[in-house]
Enzyme design. Structure first.
Site, PDB file in Angstrom:
ATOM      1  N   CYS A 104       0.865  -1.178   0.000  1.00 45.90           N
ATOM      2  CA  CYS A 104       0.000   0.000   0.000  1.00 45.90           C
ATOM      3  C   CYS A 104       0.902   1.228   0.000  1.00 45.90           C
ATOM      4  CB  CYS A 104      -0.870  -0.049   1.261  1.00 45.90           C
ATOM      5  SG  CYS A 104      -1.898   1.397   1.478  1.00 45.90           S
ATOM      6  N   CYS A 118     -10.317  10.558   8.878  1.00 46.18           N
ATOM      7  CA  CYS A 118      -9.016  10.135   8.336  1.00 46.18           C
ATOM      8  C   CYS A 118      -7.863  10.913   8.961  1.00 46.18           C
ATOM      9  CB  CYS A 118      -9.010  10.326   6.821  1.00 46.18           C
ATOM     10  SG  CYS A 118      -7.406  10.010   6.072  1.00 46.18           S
ATOM     11  N   HIS A 224     -18.588   5.272   1.725  1.00 51.09           N
ATOM     12  CA  HIS A 224     -18.750   5.588   3.158  1.00 51.09           C
ATOM     13  C   HIS A 224     -20.115   6.084   3.623  1.00 51.09           C
ATOM     14  CE1 HIS A 224     -14.549   4.835   3.213  1.00 51.09           C
ATOM     15  NE2 HIS A 224     -14.159   6.013   2.819  1.00 51.09           N
ATOM     16  N   ASN A 299     -10.538   2.660  11.981  1.00 46.84           N
ATOM     17  CA  ASN A 299      -9.306   2.607  12.782  1.00 46.84           C
ATOM     18  C   ASN A 299      -9.138   3.921  13.522  1.00 46.84           C
ATOM     19  OD1 ASN A 299      -8.249  -0.009  12.004  1.00 46.84           O
ATOM     20  ND2 ASN A 299      -8.094   0.895   9.965  1.00 46.84           N
ATOM     21  N   CYS A 342      -5.486   1.159   7.718  1.00 50.61           N
ATOM     22  CA  CYS A 342      -6.045   2.185   6.843  1.00 50.61           C
ATOM     23  C   CYS A 342      -6.425   3.408   7.635  1.00 50.61           C
ATOM     24  CB  CYS A 342      -7.346   1.722   6.213  1.00 50.61           C
ATOM     25  SG  CYS A 342      -7.200   0.268   5.286  1.00 50.61           S
TER      26      CYS A 342
HETATM   27  N1  SAH Z   1      -7.504   9.172  -0.716  1.00 50.78           N
HETATM   28  C1  SAH Z   1      -7.887   7.898  -1.153  1.00 50.78           C
HETATM   29  C2  SAH Z   1      -6.921   6.807  -0.815  1.00 50.78           C
HETATM   30  C3  SAH Z   1      -6.272   6.843   0.518  1.00 50.78           C
HETATM   31  S1  SAH Z   1      -7.316   6.487   1.898  1.00 50.78           S
HETATM   32  C4  SAH Z   1      -9.292   7.560  -0.675  1.00 50.78           C
HETATM   33  O1  SAH Z   1      -9.803   8.278   0.177  1.00 50.78           O
HETATM   34  O2  SAH Z   1      -9.858   6.605  -1.182  1.00 50.78           O
HETATM   35  C5  SAH Z   1      -7.571   4.722   1.743  1.00 50.78           C
HETATM   36  C6  SAH Z   1      -8.850   4.227   2.402  1.00 50.78           C
HETATM   37  O3  SAH Z   1      -8.773   4.299   3.833  1.00 50.78           O
HETATM   38  C7  SAH Z   1     -10.077   5.029   1.996  1.00 50.78           C
HETATM   39  O4  SAH Z   1     -11.166   4.185   1.717  1.00 50.78           O
HETATM   40  C8  SAH Z   1     -10.326   5.813   3.238  1.00 50.78           C
HETATM   41  O5  SAH Z   1     -11.635   6.275   3.300  1.00 50.78           O
HETATM   42  C9  SAH Z   1      -9.981   4.829   4.306  1.00 50.78           C
HETATM   43  N2  SAH Z   1      -9.793   5.420   5.638  1.00 50.78           N
HETATM   44  C10 SAH Z   1      -9.360   6.666   5.923  1.00 50.78           C
HETATM   45  N3  SAH Z   1      -9.307   6.845   7.267  1.00 50.78           N
HETATM   46  C11 SAH Z   1      -9.721   5.690   7.827  1.00 50.78           C
HETATM   47  C12 SAH Z   1      -9.848   5.238   9.177  1.00 50.78           C
HETATM   48  N4  SAH Z   1      -9.525   6.033  10.199  1.00 50.78           N
HETATM   49  N5  SAH Z   1     -10.269   3.978   9.397  1.00 50.78           N
HETATM   50  C13 SAH Z   1     -10.557   3.161   8.353  1.00 50.78           C
HETATM   51  N6  SAH Z   1     -10.447   3.525   7.061  1.00 50.78           N
HETATM   52  C14 SAH Z   1     -10.040   4.782   6.794  1.00 50.78           C
HETATM   53 FE1  SF4 Z   2      -7.586  12.187   1.774  1.00 50.04          FE
HETATM   54 FE2  SF4 Z   2      -8.436   9.666   1.368  1.00 50.04          FE
HETATM   55 FE3  SF4 Z   2      -7.919  10.583   3.858  1.00 50.04          FE
HETATM   56 FE4  SF4 Z   2     -10.050  11.506   2.524  1.00 50.04          FE
HETATM   57  S1  SF4 Z   2      -9.695   9.384   3.199  1.00 50.04           S
HETATM   58  S2  SF4 Z   2      -8.589  12.755   3.688  1.00 50.04           S
HETATM   59  S3  SF4 Z   2      -9.269  11.563   0.438  1.00 50.04           S
HETATM   60  S4  SF4 Z   2      -6.435  10.310   2.212  1.00 50.04           S
END
Ligand code: SAH
Ligand code: SF4
Length: 372
Positions: A104, A118, A224, A299, A342
């Site tokens: 990843c 996130c 989501h 997470n 993630c």
């Molecule tokens: N920016 C892109 C790719 C990176 S994030 C996107 O948003 O798709 C990769 C994945 O992790 C995405 O599906 C995102 O929504 C998820 N993600 C982000 N924060 C998270 C968290 N705290 N717990 C679980 N998944 C999360």
């Molecule tokens: Fe950026 Fe993906 Fe995190 Fe959303 S989930 S803030 S698009 S990295």
């Protein structure tokens, strides 16, 4: 100016050599040395004339991002932190499984899109990664795993899949992402099939169309929420590209995609988006798009307002989707103990002082001298 050759794909290398009066096959030779053999030293590229090797030494360099740390979780997940300068760091996570090894990787330092759940989003946007910084993660992890091809290679298939699901939004850094993807797919470089390379996006609609036309790999979309009201809160880019437009873009993408479905990622947030009624709403919403669901247990990270849905709730949510005939998987949370799951990636240099790693490895960069 000295060119970092890791910034160039086959077309870029061909143009580089043409500028210096060299024929196109030089690009193929150098591509193989760099990305099949992991070789950074022009002196050992023995099928290239010495005069050209000397010239390369003054015109070009091979510089991947430096590895700051390399930690292994109790479950075998391995997290790498890379220095990308200016006090920024980005992360890659290697997830070994029986049948495959998935890497990843990150595409930006931080992220501007500010999804509310996130950790990367919470740290704000710093900058786009260069091609060398994106492909350099694969390059460095291959070194760490000893996974180059050649007479002494011991595991060239260790990395069988690459997912662009690390830090950042790949489609907000589209040009560099596409060049890096081309290197991943090139038979003279990493030779991965389009089906084994996945871009995850929060839904930048125009860039999804461009990716489809320029380098269609497997697509994952971070959904989501089952309606615009909730998605506007969780994934703010939804205000610009609402669900109707996003789902239409998914359908257009599938016209050229290497797989006949889109994967919808759905983070499971306790009491926010995990009710039975929301699962049914989700089914109605996505009816017209051939898709699979990947449920991601949330997470947690310091300061986040959300809780992970309880296991029985995630199971029930999955059942509703499965009963309707939609393939649904629930992501195993791995690498918890090293914050490699993630959405936990937030590779600020602050991480250097984190004490959560169980084991810090001394890097052994076994560069091979010979390579076929
Ligand atoms: N920016 C892109 C790719 C990176 S994030 C996107 O948003 O798709 C990769 C994945 O992790 C995405 O599906 C995102 O929504 C998820 N993600 C982000 N924060 C998270 C968290 N705290 N717990 C679980 N998944 C999360
Ligand atoms: Fe950026 Fe993906 Fe995190 Fe959303 S989930 S803030 S698009 S990295």
């Amino acid at each position: 100016m000295t060119v970092n050759l890791l910034d160039l794909d086959a077309a870029g290398l061909t143009a580089f050599f043409a500028e210096h009066g060299e024929r196109p096959f030089r690009a193929r030779q150098v591509l193989r040395w760099l990305h099949r053999c992991g070789q950074a030293d022009f002196a050992v590229m023995t099928d290239i004339a010495r005069s050209l090797r000397d010239e390369l030494g003054s015109l070009a360099m091979v510089v991947p991002p430096a590895v700051i740390s390399d930690r292994i979780s109790d479950d075998g997940t391995r997290k790498f932190l890379f220095d990308v300068g200016g006090g920024n760091a980005v992360e890659s996570v290697f997830i070994p499984e029986e049948e495959r090894g998935t890497l990843c990787i990150s595409t930006q330092a931080g992220c501007a899109l500010d999804c509310s759940f996130c950790s990367t989003g919470k740290q704000g946007f710093n900058r786009n990664l260069s091609v060398a910084e994106i492909i350099g993660q694969l390059w460095q992890v291959r070194h760490a795993l000893g996974a180059w091809q050649g007479p002494e290679a011991n595991g060239e298939r260790l990395i069988s899949n690459v997912v662009l699901m690390g830090m950042g939004e790949p489609l907000a850094n589209l040009d560099n992402t596409v060049t890096a993807l081309r290197l991943m797919l090139d038979d003279n470089a990493y030779g991965l099939s389009r089906r084994r390379v996945t871009v995850s996006t929060s839904g930048l609609v125009p860039a999804m169309d461009r990716l489809r036309d320029e380098c269609a790999v497997a697509l994952a979309v971070s959904l989501h929420a089952p309606n615009d009201g909730l998605r506007d809160q969780l994934v703010p880019i939804n205000r610009k590209y609402p669900l109707r437009e996003l789902l239409a873009a998914c359908q257009r993408y599938l016209e050229k995609a290497p797989r006949d479905f889109v994967t919808f990622e759905y983070v499971m947030l306790d009491g926010v988006n995990d009710a039975d009624a929301q699962a049914r709403e989700l089914l109605a919403l996505t009816r017209a798009v051939p898709c699979k669901f990947n449920l991601i247990p949330f997470n947690p990270f310091p300061g986040s307002p959300y809780r992970r849905s309880p296991a029985h709730r995630i199971r029930r949510f999955a059942e509703i989707l499965l009963d309707a005939g939609v393939v649904t998987t629930t992501r195993k949370t791995r690498g918890d103990d090293i914050a490699a799951a993630c959405g936990q990636l937030a590779g600020q240099v602050l991480d250097r002082t984190q004490r959560t790693g169980r084991r810090t490895l001394v890097l052994q960069l076994d560069r091979q001298d010979a390579c076929t």
